[in-house]
Scaffold this motif. Sequence first.
Motif, short mmCIF file in Angstrom:
data_model
loop_
_atom_site.label_atom_id
_atom_site.label_comp_id
_atom_site.label_asym_id
_atom_site.label_seq_id
_atom_site.Cartn_x
_atom_site.Cartn_y
_atom_site.Cartn_z
N PRO A 393 25.85 11.62 52.32
CA PRO A 393 25.91 13.07 52.58
C PRO A 393 26.58 13.90 51.47
CG PRO A 393 26.83 11.80 54.41
CD PRO A 393 26.70 10.87 53.27
N VAL A 394 27.18 13.26 50.47
CA VAL A 394 28.02 14.03 49.52
C VAL A 394 27.22 15.08 48.77
CG1 VAL A 394 29.38 13.83 47.41
CG2 VAL A 394 29.75 12.21 49.26
N SER A 395 26.12 14.63 48.15
CA SER A 395 25.30 15.59 47.40
C SER A 395 23.97 14.93 47.11
CB SER A 395 25.97 15.98 46.07
OG SER A 395 25.97 14.87 45.19
N ASN A 396 23.02 15.71 46.66
CA ASN A 396 21.70 15.16 46.37
C ASN A 396 21.75 14.16 45.22
OD1 ASN A 396 20.43 16.58 48.37
ND2 ASN A 396 19.96 18.33 47.06
N LEU A 430 16.16 7.06 57.68
CA LEU A 430 15.52 8.08 58.50
C LEU A 430 16.22 9.41 58.33
CD1 LEU A 430 14.86 5.79 61.56
CD2 LEU A 430 13.11 7.07 60.34
N HIS A 431 17.51 9.32 58.13
CA HIS A 431 18.29 10.54 57.93
C HIS A 431 17.95 11.19 56.59
CE1 HIS A 431 21.60 13.28 58.45
NE2 HIS A 431 22.13 12.91 57.31
N THR A 432 17.87 10.39 55.52
CA THR A 432 17.59 10.98 54.20
C THR A 432 16.16 11.51 54.13
OG1 THR A 432 17.01 8.82 53.29
CG2 THR A 432 19.28 9.59 52.95
N LEU A 433 15.27 10.95 54.96
CA LEU A 433 13.91 11.49 54.97
C LEU A 433 13.88 12.91 55.49
CD1 LEU A 433 11.69 8.49 56.17
CD2 LEU A 433 11.67 9.60 53.95
N ALA A 434 14.93 13.30 56.15
CA ALA A 434 15.01 14.67 56.65
C ALA A 434 15.51 15.63 55.59
CB ALA A 434 15.91 14.71 57.88
N PHE A 435 15.95 15.13 54.48
CA PHE A 435 16.43 16.01 53.39
C PHE A 435 15.27 16.81 52.83
CE2 PHE A 435 20.56 13.96 51.63
CZ PHE A 435 21.01 13.70 52.91
N SER A 436 15.62 17.91 52.23
CA SER A 436 14.55 18.70 51.61
C SER A 436 14.37 18.37 50.14
CB SER A 436 14.85 20.18 51.77
OG SER A 436 16.17 20.42 51.31
N ASP A 437 15.37 17.74 49.56
CA ASP A 437 15.30 17.48 48.12
C ASP A 437 14.23 16.42 47.82
OD1 ASP A 437 16.45 15.68 45.67
OD2 ASP A 437 16.88 17.81 45.41
N THR A 438 13.32 16.74 46.94
CA THR A 438 12.17 15.86 46.67
C THR A 438 12.60 14.53 46.06
OG1 THR A 438 11.03 17.89 46.08
CG2 THR A 438 9.90 15.83 45.60
N GLU A 439 13.59 14.59 45.20
CA GLU A 439 14.02 13.34 44.56
C GLU A 439 14.66 12.40 45.56
OE1 GLU A 439 15.71 14.53 40.28
OE2 GLU A 439 15.54 12.38 40.74
N VAL A 440 15.46 12.96 46.46
CA VAL A 440 16.10 12.13 47.48
C VAL A 440 15.03 11.48 48.35
CG1 VAL A 440 17.62 12.11 49.50
CG2 VAL A 440 18.19 13.53 47.52
N LEU A 471 8.01 10.99 58.21
CA LEU A 471 7.14 10.95 57.03
C LEU A 471 6.22 12.16 56.97
CD1 LEU A 471 5.99 7.19 56.88
CD2 LEU A 471 7.51 8.38 55.28
N GLU A 472 5.73 12.54 58.11
CA GLU A 472 4.75 13.65 58.15
C GLU A 472 5.29 14.93 57.53
OE1 GLU A 472 3.59 14.13 62.24
OE2 GLU A 472 2.57 12.17 62.18
N ARG A 473 6.58 15.09 57.67
CA ARG A 473 7.21 16.31 57.15
C ARG A 473 6.90 16.51 55.66
NH1 ARG A 473 12.75 15.20 58.47
NH2 ARG A 473 12.09 15.24 60.64
N HIS A 474 6.64 15.42 54.96
CA HIS A 474 6.49 15.53 53.50
C HIS A 474 5.07 15.29 53.02
CE1 HIS A 474 10.83 15.67 53.31
NE2 HIS A 474 10.89 14.57 54.05
N GLN A 475 4.11 15.23 53.91
CA GLN A 475 2.79 14.79 53.45
C GLN A 475 2.05 15.87 52.66
OE1 GLN A 475 1.17 13.33 57.09
NE2 GLN A 475 0.53 15.35 57.80
#
Lengths: 494, 333
Positions: A393-396, A430-440, A471-475
């Motif tokens: 959680p610290v940073s991207n 599963l938690h990091t898949l919820a991030f918005s940062d593309t690289e993460v 996964l769908e969030r990013h398709q």
Amino acid sequence: MWSRRQGRLRPTVWSAGVYGGSEPRVLGCALRKARREQQLVSKRLLRDDAPEEAGEGCVAAILGETEVQQFLRQAQQGTEEKEREGALVSLRRGLQHPETQQTFIRLEGSMRTLVGLLTSNQALLQLEAARCLHELSHSEQSTVAEACLPATSYLLTYLSGHSSDFIELCLYTLGNLIVESEAVRRQLLPQGIVPALAACIQSPHVAVLEALGYALSQLLQAEEAPEKIIPSILASTLPQHMLQMLQPGPKLNPGVAVEFAWCLHYIICSQVSNPLLIGHGALSTLGLLLLDLAGAVQKTEDAGLELLACPVLRCLSNLLTEAAVETVGGQMQLRDERVVAALFILLQFFFQKQPSLLPEGLWLLNNLTANSPSFCTSLLSLDLIEPLLQLLPVSNVVSVMVLTVLCNIAEKGPAYCQRLWPGPLLPALLHTLAFSDTEVVGQSLELLHLLFLYQPEAVQVFLQQSGLQALERHQEEAQLQDRVYALQQTALQG
Amino acid sequence: MQLPPALCARLAAGPGAAEPLPVERDPAAGAAPFHFVARPVRFPREHQFFEDGDVQRHLYLQDVIMQVADVPEKPRVPAFACQVAGCCQVFDALDDYEHHYHTLHGNVCSFCKRAFPSGHLLDAHILEWHDSLFQILSERQDMYQCLVEGCTEKFKTSRDRKDHMVRMHLYPADFRFDKPKKSRSPASAEAPGDSGERSEGEAMEICSEPVAASPAPAEYPLPSALVRVPLEDLKATRRKPNNADRLRKGVGGSHHCWAWHPPWAFLRPSGVAALGARPSPSSPSLSLSKWHQQLSSEAVRDPQILETTWTHYWEGDVDGLSPPAGPTLRMYF
């Protein structure tokens, strides 16, 4: 050893401030901008504020041309030694002001007179003249630094002397001049600054060594250093001495070690001849120092140890990329598992005290684990996966690096992935898949792919925990969609 | 961030490497669209990755200004005099005395009592000023060593050496620590005294006319009470600079001028036995040094000799070291 903080390595006032209130944050931004523009100029000022004559104002006044001339004349021609010394003290105080510095350098013959006093047979006059030069060296105007050029041959000559206070002063002055002007560096190199430093580094005085480290670090930061300075440094005995100063033990002085660690960093990241340093034992020395640091961090309260940890981490990380690191049979020279333990102790320390240094620690962890099954196994056997996940959680930037290290482990095959699952890894992903940062997210997808490949049982659990929706969030995301699609197929088929 | 309790114990225990688990890679791992490859990452000098750490380093250095305000005042002691024979300087702080001692009594020539800033310069002085064998040999081979530490060049005359130092090492033409030996003739108008007969407190070698492009003297003249002229042929009188000269000059006009004397002026009629030269262990390349170690010596010499093993460098003379190839930046993060 670590609790005896001599020299100038003390808890820095700013460490709470820069990451605290808004004003220091503005300062931090300005400094980062300066660094990006390569304008970040650090100078040391040894200002002796000891109250001397009674009746002197607390704040030194700006001196005009007449006064500067008068003080110089008194210093040179006065009959009483105290009077001459006093004149130089007054001049020195005035030189704290940029205006006085400008007045001084514009006055004809002033530097010549000062150099004459610097080389006089009156030891205390000499010292005061050197202090005047030191004030001038702190100027931010390169014209002032260049005005000091006539003095440099003498400053270098005095480095071979034996008066440690005087040598210290000369070194800081040189360091300040070096950073300010390329013209100064162009003169100092042929004047023999490298052999002078190589001789001086054998001094037993801690203050001299710290000053030398400072001067050397400024020399190494010069833009032309990789081509014009570092080769001669590497050809001298300086690297061996520097590494000696970094060896843990009762003789290690933190202030001195900080300076030489930074020197080493500037040399190593310039990539002039790193195998030479490896040949001198840099990897094992720095590895042992890392262990020592981790031990110290556990015992001492905020000793400013991150100032030493940072360059050590950088040196180790960059050195590990050298081919020379591999010996016959592809074994790394640095193999001690305690390095991993030490690194995590430091990561915890950074997490609590200095989060901005977490990426540097994780950089070393990546370089340790990338090509080393042994270190990857250590992370597993020492139960370090969960602590690693706590950093997500610290940073991207930190997230990407944590996920990369996990990929380093997972890509080594089923034996490794079996130890990664079951456990906190899948929920974390599963938690990091919820991030918005593309690289993460991209790095998470890579890790998922490896996990599914080597540990197929994980797929079911993934589906049960709404993995597909994650996964769908990013398709629709261009950089991610191919991998998202591939994972969806794997999950549905599995 | 919670660390497992056994971690500290592991750190405290002995070195060791984990027995690695078997590595078994599937080619599908790197198949498109996935592209992860485990690799170490290298960051070059100016990389943005270093920004935060660099800013902290800068603040640390700047922070010293605040810390220096805490430096305590120099501890004062009851006034005491320097114990060296003939020196009557008085001090009330040990730091001051230390500096005085090292500057004026640290590297002192036992022949002429001149003090030098370093053992290196003292060595050169003794060889060139007090060693008649040096003078003899210098007629046949290059003996005058460059004074820059680490430079191994030698020259026929001290003037050639000075030219080299000015040209190659960018030293000032009036460098104070390279004074050629004075002639025997007493009436040399441009020769400031070098037998040390001057009063305490005078700055070095100030005279009325500048002599362009001559090297400066090396020594710090000592109180006249101390000075003696031990050797007959070094008894040339010196012109003692006077205050009138200085006042005429004003602040900007002080000139430090040195005389050039031909080498023949240094030849001694007396034999080498009277020499008593001190050994010069820091100049092993000179063939004289070993021989002279056998001679008795009364040298007052600071025992800390700084040895250098550095090879000569100046701009444009870097051999065999090509600039580094461009960094292979593998931006993984």
